[in-house]
Design a protein around this motif. Sequence first.
Motif, PDB file in Angstrom:
ATOM      1  N   VAL A   3      17.156 -93.592 -34.855  1.00 42.11           N
ATOM      2  CA  VAL A   3      15.663 -93.315 -34.443  1.00 42.11           C
ATOM      3  C   VAL A   3      14.941 -94.076 -34.114  1.00 42.11           C
ATOM      4  O   VAL A   3      14.272 -95.120 -34.205  1.00 42.11           O
ATOM      5  N   HIS A   4      14.405 -93.099 -32.929  1.00 36.38           N
ATOM      6  CA  HIS A   4      13.355 -93.819 -32.483  1.00 36.38           C
ATOM      7  C   HIS A   4      11.958 -93.464 -31.633  1.00 36.38           C
ATOM      8  O   HIS A   4      12.426 -92.219 -31.750  1.00 36.38           O
ATOM      9  N   VAL A   5      10.705 -93.650 -32.196  1.00 33.86           N
ATOM     10  CA  VAL A   5       9.839 -92.809 -32.184  1.00 33.86           C
ATOM     11  C   VAL A   5       8.550 -93.573 -30.519  1.00 33.86           C
ATOM     12  O   VAL A   5       8.338 -94.549 -30.911  1.00 33.86           O
ATOM     13  N   HIS A   6       7.803 -92.558 -30.554  1.00 34.85           N
ATOM     14  CA  HIS A   6       6.913 -92.916 -28.913  1.00 34.85           C
ATOM     15  C   HIS A   6       5.424 -92.464 -29.377  1.00 34.85           C
ATOM     16  O   HIS A   6       5.430 -91.321 -28.229  1.00 34.85           O
ATOM     17  N   PRO A   7       5.204 -92.887 -30.570  1.00 34.41           N
ATOM     18  CA  PRO A   7       3.608 -91.995 -30.619  1.00 34.41           C
ATOM     19  C   PRO A   7       3.157 -92.040 -29.935  1.00 34.41           C
ATOM     20  O   PRO A   7       2.191 -90.801 -29.799  1.00 34.41           O
ATOM     21  N   ALA A  60       8.512 -87.183 -27.785  1.00 32.81           N
ATOM     22  CA  ALA A  60       8.331 -88.291 -27.864  1.00 32.81           C
ATOM     23  C   ALA A  60       9.889 -89.310 -28.700  1.00 32.81           C
ATOM     24  O   ALA A  60       9.671 -89.901 -29.535  1.00 32.81           O
ATOM     25  N   ILE A  61      10.471 -88.163 -29.426  1.00 38.54           N
ATOM     26  CA  ILE A  61      11.589 -88.593 -30.353  1.00 38.54           C
ATOM     27  C   ILE A  61      12.853 -89.637 -29.651  1.00 38.54           C
ATOM     28  O   ILE A  61      13.503 -88.469 -28.487  1.00 38.54           O
ATOM     29  N   ARG A  62      13.381 -90.020 -30.136  1.00 37.82           N
ATOM     30  CA  ARG A  62      14.911 -90.769 -28.508  1.00 37.82           C
ATOM     31  C   ARG A  62      15.975 -90.739 -29.625  1.00 37.82           C
ATOM     32  O   ARG A  62      16.078 -92.049 -30.859  1.00 37.82           O
TER      33      ARG A  62
END
Length: 66
Positions: A3-7, A60-62
């Motif tokens: 899980v990757h997030v982009h704040p 924002a979630i990948r």
Amino acid sequence: MRVHVHPDRCIGAGLCVMSAPAVFDQNDDSGLVVLLDDSPAGADADHARKIAEHICPSKAIRITGG
């Protein structure tokens, strides 16, 4: 799966937290996404993959990997 997030993209809607609370939280001050578990398993992985990634209004979630 990862899980990757982009704040920097997050708008603080909180839908990720409601759909996968073991994986996501929100910063108390800014309201932006905080990643609690970048490699969830079981139901937490399913919720992150099937729900949170698709309902995030700011994308924002990948999720990567299987």
